[in-house]
Design a protein around this motif. Structure first.
Motif, short mmCIF file in Angstrom:
data_model
loop_
_atom_site.label_atom_id
_atom_site.label_comp_id
_atom_site.label_asym_id
_atom_site.label_seq_id
_atom_site.Cartn_x
_atom_site.Cartn_y
_atom_site.Cartn_z
N PRO A 1 0.82 -1.22 0.00
CA PRO A 1 0.00 0.00 0.00
C PRO A 1 0.85 1.27 0.00
O PRO A 1 0.92 2.00 1.01
CB PRO A 1 -0.82 -0.14 1.29
CG PRO A 1 0.08 -0.92 2.21
CD PRO A 1 0.84 -1.87 1.32
N CYS A 2 1.52 1.53 -1.12
CA CYS A 2 2.38 2.71 -1.22
C CYS A 2 2.47 3.12 -2.69
O CYS A 2 1.90 2.46 -3.57
CB CYS A 2 3.78 2.42 -0.66
SG CYS A 2 4.65 1.08 -1.48
N THR A 3 3.19 4.19 -2.97
CA THR A 3 3.32 4.66 -4.34
C THR A 3 4.16 3.70 -5.17
O THR A 3 4.95 2.90 -4.63
CB THR A 3 3.99 6.04 -4.38
OG1 THR A 3 5.32 5.93 -3.84
CG2 THR A 3 3.19 7.06 -3.56
N GLU B 1 9.11 0.42 -6.40
CA GLU B 1 10.31 0.20 -7.21
C GLU B 1 11.54 0.13 -6.32
O GLU B 1 12.43 -0.71 -6.54
CB GLU B 1 10.47 1.34 -8.22
CG GLU B 1 9.44 1.34 -9.32
CD GLU B 1 9.64 2.51 -10.28
OE1 GLU B 1 10.75 3.09 -10.28
OE2 GLU B 1 8.71 2.84 -11.03
N ILE B 2 11.61 1.01 -5.32
CA ILE B 2 12.77 1.01 -4.43
C ILE B 2 12.85 -0.30 -3.65
O ILE B 2 13.92 -0.92 -3.55
CB ILE B 2 12.69 2.22 -3.48
CG1 ILE B 2 12.88 3.52 -4.26
CG2 ILE B 2 13.74 2.10 -2.36
CD1 ILE B 2 12.65 4.78 -3.44
N PRO C 1 12.82 12.91 -5.95
CA PRO C 1 11.55 12.67 -6.66
C PRO C 1 11.75 11.67 -7.80
O PRO C 1 12.80 11.66 -8.46
CB PRO C 1 11.17 14.06 -7.21
CG PRO C 1 11.86 15.02 -6.30
CD PRO C 1 13.15 14.35 -5.90
N PRO C 2 10.76 10.82 -8.05
CA PRO C 2 10.91 9.78 -9.09
C PRO C 2 10.99 10.36 -10.49
O PRO C 2 10.40 11.40 -10.78
CB PRO C 2 9.64 8.93 -8.91
CG PRO C 2 8.65 9.86 -8.31
CD PRO C 2 9.44 10.76 -7.40
N LYS D 1 16.01 2.16 -15.89
CA LYS D 1 16.35 3.21 -14.93
C LYS D 1 17.72 2.97 -14.32
O LYS D 1 18.52 3.90 -14.16
CB LYS D 1 15.28 3.29 -13.84
CG LYS D 1 13.91 3.72 -14.35
CD LYS D 1 12.90 3.75 -13.23
CE LYS D 1 11.52 4.18 -13.72
NZ LYS D 1 10.52 4.23 -12.65
N ARG D 2 18.01 1.72 -13.98
CA ARG D 2 19.31 1.42 -13.38
C ARG D 2 20.44 1.69 -14.35
O ARG D 2 21.48 2.27 -14.00
CB ARG D 2 19.34 -0.05 -12.92
CG ARG D 2 20.56 -0.41 -12.08
CD ARG D 2 20.55 -1.88 -11.72
NE ARG D 2 20.92 -2.70 -12.85
CZ ARG D 2 22.18 -3.02 -13.17
NH1 ARG D 2 23.19 -2.56 -12.44
NH2 ARG D 2 22.44 -3.80 -14.19
#
Length: 387
Positions: free
Chosen positions: A254-256, A261-262, A287-288, A362-363
């Protein structure tokens, strides 16, 4: 003085909230005198026991401007862990996110046995495992990010000194006043001679990465500390520290999507984890960045990867790409130049932009690899046909 008790060590007894030790090393009301500071401590009820020894609530006797009136006294018959805890207490003196060590001294009991004692900060709400067992509710994401970033300040200091904690469990993170999280228990910290890590002999099965626990990765590295912090993140988001988070569960947290992703990167494939506490802090506090589409003029010479649902089969799309002069790869690498993104899979590992391949994009971008993401529509335009 009224003293509240809470569990603070790594055993099942401690997690259940029962105050019991198998064979007490000290007795209720016993006075322990520090030959180091001259202070005396009256032993109170037991808080629990773990790898270091036994923990007791205690009251400082006499006056001191440095040591609070209520402390936790840890007692052990083992010198090695005591020396290490005392050393890191000195190294991290006054660090706001490390459990404070106020006094370290040997004492002799009535039988002439040498006891090694530490007077440490008393975590009023106990360790994170016992706190979440009593208050099983998800923490707000803003608070989770702030508190874990705070704990990572301590871990970052260790990592910069080539030190590995190796025991970042919910039993060694403590809930102090104002529900502030602090890191404690440095009993198995080791220094690595190089970045290859240290041999993993002492492990906590609940929180050790499976590849290290199985022996597939014989040396513990900073990225394995990061794995454990990823577990702590997931546990706080869930409000449950009774079992570890699996990668397949991340998308349900239950999170963004960004925090998913983290967490996924922390506990996922070992070589793709954040490599240090500092890297993880940056991810938590920055910020993402969305995987925005780019543009390429041609696919000739491109090293191309497909992701998501396409309007045709992957095999047909691959044949078309090869005819246009591209080399098609099954997975991303440092040589990948183009990713064709189809419709996102709602069951992706970590939200809309959290498919495994998009996380890898992204990595790689963080490492300076230039990977262009294009839509499927742009792909068909470049190959000169429609599906």
């Amino acid at each position: 003085m009224s003293l509240r008790t809470s569990a603070t060590t790594r055993t099942a007894t401690r997690r259940s909230g029962r105050r019991r030790v198998a064979a007490p090393l000290v007795q209720l009301g016993q006075i322990l005198t520090s030959v180091e500071s001259g202070l005396r401590y009256r032993v109170g009820p037991p808080l629990g026991e773990g790898g270091f020894g036994q923990a007791y609530l205690a009251v400082r006797m006499g006056k001191s401007s440095r040591v609070p009136g209520t402390v936790c006294v840890k007692v052990s018959t083992k010198q090695d862990g005591w020396l290490r805890e005392a050393y890191f207490g000195l190294l991290l003196h006054e660090h706001p996110r490390a459990v404070a060590v106020f006094d370290a001294f040997p004492a002799v009991d009535g039988d002439g046995r040498l006891l090694y004692c530490l007077a440490t900060e008393y975590a009023r709400h106990g360790d994170l495992a016992s706190y979440l067992a009593r208050h099983p509710a998800p923490w707000r994401e803003r608070v989770v990010r702030r508190e874990i970033a705070g704990v990572l300040q301590v871990l970052g200091r260790l990592h910069r000194g080539q030190l590995l904690h190796r025991d970042l469990t919910p039993m060694n993170v403590f809930v102090c006043d104002a529900l502030t999280l602090k890191l404690g228990d440095f009993g198995i910290v080791r220094q690595q001679g190089d970045r290859k890590g240290v041999t993993a002999r002492t492990l906590n099965p609940l929180m050790a990465p499976s590849d290290v626990f199985r022996g597939a990765a014989p040396k513990w590295q900073a990225r394995d500390d990061v794995y454990q912090v990823g577990q702590l993140l997931g546990m706080l988001v869930k409000g449950d520290a009774s079992k570890r988070i699996r990668t397949s569960e991340v998308r349900e947290l239950p999170c963004t999507d960004h925090l998913k992703e983290i967490v996924y990167r922390c506990i996922g494939e070992r070589r793709k984890r954040y490599e240090s506490a500092d890297e993880l802090v940056e991810a938590l506090t920055t910020p993402p960045r969305a995987v925005a589409p780019g543009r390429v003029a041609t696919l000739k010479g491109a090293r191309l990867v497909f992701t998501g649902f396409l309007s045709v089969t992957r095999a047909e799309a691959a044949r078309t790409a090869k005819k246009a002069g591209a080399a098609v790869q099954s997975g991303l690498s440092a040589l990948t130049t183009v990713v064709v993104r189809g419709r996102p899979n709602r069951l992706q590992a970590a939200g809309r932009d959290g498919g495994r391949k998009l996380l890898e994009v992204k990595r790689l971008r963080e490492q300076g690899v230039k990977v262009v993401v294009i839509s499927e529509a742009r792909f068909w335009t470049l190959v000169g046909r429609r599906p």
